[in-house]
Design a protein around this motif. Structure first.
Motif, short mmCIF file in Angstrom:
data_model
loop_
_atom_site.label_atom_id
_atom_site.label_comp_id
_atom_site.label_asym_id
_atom_site.label_seq_id
_atom_site.Cartn_x
_atom_site.Cartn_y
_atom_site.Cartn_z
N ILE A 32 62.22 -0.49 44.56
CA ILE A 32 61.94 -0.29 43.15
C ILE A 32 63.06 -0.93 42.33
O ILE A 32 64.24 -0.68 42.59
N SER A 34 62.53 -1.24 38.67
CA SER A 34 62.42 -0.56 37.38
C SER A 34 61.26 0.42 37.49
O SER A 34 60.63 0.53 38.54
N ARG A 35 60.95 1.11 36.45
CA ARG A 35 60.01 2.23 36.52
C ARG A 35 58.70 1.90 37.24
O ARG A 35 58.25 2.66 38.07
N ASN A 36 58.07 0.80 36.96
CA ASN A 36 56.79 0.48 37.58
C ASN A 36 56.82 -0.85 38.32
O ASN A 36 55.76 -1.44 38.56
N ARG A 37 58.00 -1.34 38.65
CA ARG A 37 58.10 -2.65 39.28
C ARG A 37 58.88 -2.57 40.59
O ARG A 37 59.75 -1.75 40.76
N GLU A 49 58.90 -10.07 42.24
CA GLU A 49 58.95 -8.85 41.45
C GLU A 49 57.53 -8.64 40.94
O GLU A 49 56.93 -9.54 40.35
N HIS A 50 56.99 -7.45 41.17
CA HIS A 50 55.59 -7.21 40.84
C HIS A 50 55.36 -5.74 40.50
O HIS A 50 56.21 -4.89 40.77
N GLU A 51 54.21 -5.46 39.91
CA GLU A 51 53.80 -4.08 39.68
C GLU A 51 53.63 -3.39 41.03
O GLU A 51 53.35 -4.04 42.04
N ILE A 52 53.76 -2.09 41.06
CA ILE A 52 53.70 -1.34 42.32
C ILE A 52 52.42 -1.64 43.10
O ILE A 52 52.46 -1.86 44.31
N LEU A 53 51.29 -1.66 42.44
CA LEU A 53 50.02 -1.88 43.14
C LEU A 53 49.58 -3.34 43.16
O LEU A 53 48.50 -3.65 43.66
N ASP A 54 50.39 -4.24 42.65
CA ASP A 54 50.04 -5.66 42.59
C ASP A 54 50.53 -6.39 43.85
O ASP A 54 51.44 -7.21 43.81
#
Length: 89
Positions: A32, A34-37, A49-54
């Protein structure tokens, strides 16, 4: 047994994200940032670097979060793992 699982809301920068398939088999991991990345390495390619579900669907759809280990503890566990798997150190 060395990592403590946490709820998504309790996971912060530096903690770990593990991805599992529908049968519960481990497929992928990231850190992790940042909060959602998340930062993770895709195949033999680059760090992304990507979104959690991406992530590619082949990396799994079940996401679990774990507190990271202190650096020295992580190195110690890695060396144990390497030795258990035949690496001469």
């Amino acid at each position: 047994g060395h990592l403590a699982e946490v709820d998504a809301k309790d996971a912060f920068a530096g903690d770990l994200v593990f991805y599992f398939d529908a049968k519960g088999h481990f497929k992928h991991a990231g850190i992790i940032c940042s909060r959602n990345r998340v930062v993770s390495k895709w195949g033999t390619g680059h760090l992304y670097e990507h979104e959690i579900l991406d992530v590619p669907e082949s990396y799994g759809t079940l996401v679990r979060f774990f507190k990271s280990l202190p650096f020295q503890e992580a190195i110690k566990r890695f060396i144990e793992f390497a030795r258990e798997n035949g690496m001469l150190l």
